[in-house]
Scaffold this motif. Structure first.
Motif, mmCIF file in Angstrom:
data_model
loop_
_atom_site.group_PDB
_atom_site.id
_atom_site.type_symbol
_atom_site.label_atom_id
_atom_site.label_comp_id
_atom_site.label_asym_id
_atom_site.label_seq_id
_atom_site.Cartn_x
_atom_site.Cartn_y
_atom_site.Cartn_z
ATOM 1 N N VAL A 6 0.985 0.654 -1.292
ATOM 2 C CA VAL A 6 0.456 0.986 0.079
ATOM 3 C C VAL A 6 -0.314 -0.383 0.588
ATOM 4 N N GLY A 9 -5.019 -0.593 1.988
ATOM 5 C CA GLY A 9 -5.307 0.747 1.222
ATOM 6 C C GLY A 9 -6.776 1.426 1.577
ATOM 7 N N THR A 13 -7.137 5.966 -0.967
ATOM 8 C CA THR A 13 -6.042 5.533 -1.702
ATOM 9 C C THR A 13 -6.364 5.721 -3.117
ATOM 10 N N GLY A 16 -5.813 9.211 -3.992
ATOM 11 C CA GLY A 16 -4.423 9.646 -3.833
ATOM 12 C C GLY A 16 -3.836 9.382 -5.212
ATOM 13 N N PHE A 17 -4.088 7.977 -5.622
ATOM 14 C CA PHE A 17 -3.454 7.497 -6.737
ATOM 15 C C PHE A 17 -3.888 8.437 -7.979
ATOM 16 N N LEU A 30 2.047 1.966 -9.096
ATOM 17 C CA LEU A 30 1.274 2.212 -7.965
ATOM 18 C C LEU A 30 0.500 0.922 -7.751
ATOM 19 N N THR A 32 -1.274 -1.599 -4.501
ATOM 20 C CA THR A 32 -1.990 -1.566 -3.272
ATOM 21 C C THR A 32 -2.496 -2.922 -2.517
ATOM 22 N N PRO A 35 -7.323 -3.656 -0.611
ATOM 23 C CA PRO A 35 -8.324 -2.046 -0.914
ATOM 24 C C PRO A 35 -9.594 -2.295 -0.291
ATOM 25 N N ASP A 37 -11.217 0.863 -0.686
ATOM 26 C CA ASP A 37 -11.835 1.661 -1.857
ATOM 27 C C ASP A 37 -12.709 0.775 -2.667
ATOM 28 N N ILE A 42 -10.481 1.511 -7.642
ATOM 29 C CA ILE A 42 -9.039 1.589 -7.464
ATOM 30 C C ILE A 42 -8.555 0.674 -8.508
ATOM 31 N N ALA A 46 -4.777 1.974 -10.225
ATOM 32 C CA ALA A 46 -3.502 1.185 -9.613
ATOM 33 C C ALA A 46 -3.011 0.563 -10.787
#
Length: 112
Positions: A6, A9, A13, A16-17, A30, A32, A35, A37, A42, A46
């Motif tokens: 992504v 992010g 995000t 979703g992860f 995963l 990103t 980010p 977030d 995150i 991630a």
């Protein structure tokens, strides 16, 4: 699927992860970039989180504009962006750098 990558992010995000992880898919990598977030949230879900040095850039931008002769720095943003931890922190660094270097800091809120 081997990976989810992504760029930028956006908020959500991490959620979703987390859903991917909750589904038992620890085999999916995963990643990103940039980010928005909370960085600590995150980072927990991630595998790789990449971001430019926004905080260092917050000071460096002001140093460079002073070198170019600027006396006022206007930062324009909107509430949604200022709700992003990294962006609001950089805004605060802009203001602090302006104070340190004798540049007037002006913050303007614009519509999203």
């Amino acid at each position: 699927m081997k990976a989810v990558i992504v760029n930028q992010g956006i908020p959500g995000t991490a959620a979703g992860f987390q859903k991917i992880r909750d589904a038992g898919r620890d085999d999916i990598l995963l990643l990103t970039q940039m980010p928005q977030d909370d960085p600590f949230v995150i980072a927990k879900v991630a595998d790789i989180v990449e971001n430019s040095n926004d905080f260092g850039r917050g000071y460096y931008v002001i140093v460079r504009i002073k070198d170019m002769g600027a006396t006022i720095f206007v930062h324009m943003s909107f509430p949604r962006h200022m709700g992003v931890e990294n962006l609001s922190r950089r805004r605060n660094i802009f203001e602090e750098a302006c104070n340190d270097l004798g540049i007037e800091f002006v913050f303007v809120t614009v519509p999203d």
